[in-house]
Design a protein around this motif. Structure first.
Motif, PDB file in Angstrom:
ATOM      1  N   VAL A   1      -0.102 -24.194 -19.557  1.00  0.00           N
ATOM      2  CA  VAL A   1       0.322 -24.318 -18.166  1.00  0.00           C
ATOM      3  C   VAL A   1       1.031 -23.063 -17.656  1.00  0.00           C
ATOM      4  N   LEU A   2       1.996 -22.543 -18.447  1.00  0.00           N
ATOM      5  CA  LEU A   2       2.907 -21.540 -17.929  1.00  0.00           C
ATOM      6  C   LEU A   2       2.298 -20.144 -17.848  1.00  0.00           C
ATOM      7  N   GLY A   3       1.569 -19.720 -18.863  1.00  0.00           N
ATOM      8  CA  GLY A   3       0.963 -18.389 -18.813  1.00  0.00           C
ATOM      9  C   GLY A   3       1.436 -17.437 -19.881  1.00  0.00           C
ATOM     10  N   PHE A   4       1.629 -17.919 -21.108  1.00  0.00           N
ATOM     11  CA  PHE A   4       2.026 -17.035 -22.197  1.00  0.00           C
ATOM     12  C   PHE A   4       0.945 -15.972 -22.411  1.00  0.00           C
ATOM     13  N   GLU A   5       1.392 -14.754 -22.711  1.00  0.00           N
ATOM     14  CA  GLU A   5       0.492 -13.607 -22.791  1.00  0.00           C
ATOM     15  C   GLU A   5      -0.172 -13.458 -24.163  1.00  0.00           C
ATOM     16  N   GLN A   6       0.461 -13.927 -25.225  1.00  0.00           N
ATOM     17  CA  GLN A   6      -0.079 -13.723 -26.563  1.00  0.00           C
ATOM     18  C   GLN A   6      -1.314 -14.622 -26.783  1.00  0.00           C
ATOM     19  N   PRO A   7      -2.213 -14.217 -27.674  1.00  0.00           N
ATOM     20  CA  PRO A   7      -3.359 -15.074 -27.995  1.00  0.00           C
ATOM     21  C   PRO A   7      -2.905 -16.433 -28.524  1.00  0.00           C
ATOM     22  N   TRP A   8      -3.665 -17.481 -28.231  1.00  0.00           N
ATOM     23  CA  TRP A   8      -3.229 -18.835 -28.584  1.00  0.00           C
ATOM     24  C   TRP A   8      -3.245 -19.080 -30.092  1.00  0.00           C
ATOM     25  N   THR A   9      -3.963 -18.231 -30.840  1.00  0.00           N
ATOM     26  CA  THR A   9      -3.979 -18.400 -32.298  1.00  0.00           C
ATOM     27  C   THR A   9      -2.732 -17.823 -32.972  1.00  0.00           C
ATOM     28  N   TRP A  10      -2.013 -16.979 -32.266  1.00  0.00           N
ATOM     29  CA  TRP A  10      -0.888 -16.283 -32.892  1.00  0.00           C
ATOM     30  C   TRP A  10       0.255 -17.215 -33.310  1.00  0.00           C
ATOM     31  N   PRO A  11       0.574 -18.249 -32.554  1.00  0.00           N
ATOM     32  CA  PRO A  11       1.622 -19.158 -33.055  1.00  0.00           C
ATOM     33  C   PRO A  11       1.271 -19.775 -34.400  1.00  0.00           C
ATOM     34  N   LEU A  12       0.005 -20.082 -34.598  1.00  0.00           N
ATOM     35  CA  LEU A  12      -0.423 -20.647 -35.885  1.00  0.00           C
ATOM     36  C   LEU A  12      -0.291 -19.615 -36.999  1.00  0.00           C
ATOM     37  N   ILE A  13      -0.639 -18.377 -36.693  1.00  0.00           N
ATOM     38  CA  ILE A  13      -0.482 -17.304 -37.684  1.00  0.00           C
ATOM     39  C   ILE A  13       0.997 -17.090 -37.998  1.00  0.00           C
ATOM     40  N   ALA A  14       1.825 -17.109 -36.974  1.00  0.00           N
ATOM     41  CA  ALA A  14       3.268 -16.928 -37.187  1.00  0.00           C
ATOM     42  C   ALA A  14       3.841 -18.042 -38.054  1.00  0.00           C
ATOM     43  N   LEU A  15       3.413 -19.283 -37.801  1.00  0.00           N
ATOM     44  CA  LEU A  15       3.909 -20.415 -38.590  1.00  0.00           C
ATOM     45  C   LEU A  15       3.441 -20.318 -40.041  1.00  0.00           C
ATOM     46  N   ALA A  16       2.178 -19.966 -40.250  1.00  0.00           N
ATOM     47  CA  ALA A  16       1.675 -19.835 -41.617  1.00  0.00           C
ATOM     48  C   ALA A  16       2.449 -18.760 -42.373  1.00  0.00           C
ATOM     49  N   THR A  17       2.731 -17.643 -41.708  1.00  0.00           N
ATOM     50  CA  THR A  17       3.496 -16.557 -42.343  1.00  0.00           C
ATOM     51  C   THR A  17       4.914 -17.010 -42.674  1.00  0.00           C
ATOM     52  N   ALA A  18       5.565 -17.653 -41.718  1.00  0.00           N
ATOM     53  CA  ALA A  18       6.955 -18.082 -41.922  1.00  0.00           C
ATOM     54  C   ALA A  18       7.052 -19.148 -43.009  1.00  0.00           C
ATOM     55  N   TYR A  19       6.176 -20.137 -42.977  1.00  0.00           N
ATOM     56  CA  TYR A  19       6.206 -21.206 -43.989  1.00  0.00           C
ATOM     57  C   TYR A  19       5.993 -20.632 -45.391  1.00  0.00           C
ATOM     58  N   SER A  20       4.966 -19.800 -45.538  1.00  0.00           N
ATOM     59  CA  SER A  20       4.628 -19.271 -46.867  1.00  0.00           C
ATOM     60  C   SER A  20       5.775 -18.454 -47.441  1.00  0.00           C
ATOM     61  N   LEU A  21       6.316 -17.556 -46.640  1.00  0.00           N
ATOM     62  CA  LEU A  21       7.395 -16.698 -47.138  1.00  0.00           C
ATOM     63  C   LEU A  21       8.651 -17.503 -47.445  1.00  0.00           C
ATOM     64  N   GLU A  22       8.970 -18.475 -46.598  1.00  0.00           N
ATOM     65  CA  GLU A  22      10.162 -19.294 -46.829  1.00  0.00           C
ATOM     66  C   GLU A  22      10.064 -20.047 -48.149  1.00  0.00           C
TER      67      GLU A  22
END
Length: 377
Positions: free
Chosen positions: A35-56
């Motif tokens: 709705v709002l208009g975020f500029e980053q690709p929509w797949t990037w939040p999933l990539i960020a979560l996978a990176t954060a979960y794995s490293l944690e």
């Protein structure tokens, strides 16, 4: 030797705050991309979560083995894993949402790695436990901005890009309402928010008076979505801010003052750099306080040992004096006892004391006298 059992990582109130924060930032991302208009690709939040979960998880396993304890995500089923990953969830989404690195996804992933990893590197003793003192999401973004000058923060307009007709005020109003309830009831960081907002307004006025900058423009920044979001969900991180009233006020006012200095020096993205500097100052203070407290404890132990030694020596001298006094008293001749003088010459017979008489040594002092009664040979 069995591994140590885990103490609760957070108290129930903080766990509730983390859960609500994780839900809020997830909903904001969903609305942001739809709705709002975020500029980053929509797949990037999933990539960020996978990176954060794995490293944690990897860092927790390493830390648990090094410290001889059970990993914190074990022992409470899926719920335990989910609660353990709340901070990583928030950090991953925040770094992706608030930074803009064009289409170079690995830079965003690098920021997530820095943000999650800093919790294990930049730590300080707090009430007997090692705790991270650097705001993870803020630090990850700040490092991106320093190392990659072409990168920037996400444009503030992305939060209201596709809203008009007065609805563009709805987003900051919702963030402000939910954030205020969260911080008032759960994180208990309202004193920090008040000091931060008041200090921010004050520094805008001071900069206007000293450097002839626009005071209304400096104050207008407080009405934007970015400022409201930063105030309610970034600077109030309960894990990296003081809990006491005066500590919160010092931290919030300190961030505002540092922002004023950084901005006056012409450095962009002052919110993130000012917060990182304030966290660094707090970490230095925590380490200094711990070193001083440890030194004082060592000095107190040394003083106690010296005091004990002196007391033991005094007691030993007192016992020796009492023993000498008892010996002298036992050796004293009673009145009327005889004491034999030395014979006048070698041919003279040595006098003999009658049976039962005592022979006393020389008196202990000049005042003591011994009754000498010669015995006729």
């Amino acid at each position: 030797m069995s591994p140590q059992t885990n103490a609760p990582r957070h108290n129930p109130k903080v766990v509730t705050a983390l859960r609500r924060f994780a839900i809020s930032i997830s909903v904001l991302n969903i609305f942001g991309y739809t709705v709002l208009g975020f500029e980053q690709p929509w797949t990037w939040p999933l990539i960020a979560l996978a990176t954060a979960y794995s490293l944690e998880i990897v860092l927790e396993i390493i830390g648990a083995r090094a410290e001889g304890r059970t990993a914190r995500f074990r022992g409470n089923g899926p719920r335990g894993v989910m609660e353990f990953l709340y901070p990583a969830h928030i950090t991953g989404l925040a770094v992706n949402m608030l930074s803009y690195v064009n289409d170079i996804v690995w830079v965003m992933m690098f920021g997530v790695v820095v943000a999650v990893g800093t919790k294990w590197v930049l730590r300080a003793p707090v009430k007997g436990r090692m705790r991270h003192f650097m705001n993870p999401s803020n630090f990850g973004i700040a490092v991106i901005l320093v190392l990659f000058p072409w990168a920037s923060i996400a444009p503030p307009y992305q939060f209201t890009e596709y809203l008009d007709g007065g609805f563009d005020w709805l987003v900051p109003a919702i963030i402000l309402s939910l954030g205020t309830m969260l911080n008032a009831k759960l994180t208990e960081r309202m004193w920090l928010i008040l000091a931060w907002v008041g200090g921010f307004a004050l520094q805008a006025i001071v900069r206007g008076l000293l450097f002839d900058t626009s005071i209304p423009a400096g104050l207008a920044m407080m009405t934007g979505v970015a400022f409201v979001l930063f105030t309610n969900y970034m600077i109030t991180d309960p894990g990296t801010t003081p809990s006491s009233k005066w500590g919160q006020m010092a931290f919030g006012g300190g961030v505002a003052a540092l922002y004023g200095v950084v901005t006056a020096l012409g450095i962009a993205y002052g919110l993130f750099f000012a917060t990182a500097l304030a966290c660094a100052v707090r970490g230095t203070f925590l380490w200094t306080a711990d070193i001083v407290a440890r030194k004082r404890a060592e000095e107190a132990l040394a003083l106690a040992a010296v005091t004990r030694s002196v007391e033991q020596a005094d007691a030993a001298r007192k016992d020796a004096a009492e023993a000498a006094a008892d010996t002298a008293a036992a050796c004293a001749c009673p009145e009327g006892a005889c004491s034999c003088p030395a014979p006048a010459n070698a041919e003279a017979e040595t006098c003999a004391c009658p049976e039962g008489a005592c022979s006393c040594p020389a008196p202990a002092n000049a005042e003591a006298e011994t009754l000498r009664t010669p015995v006729v040979a």
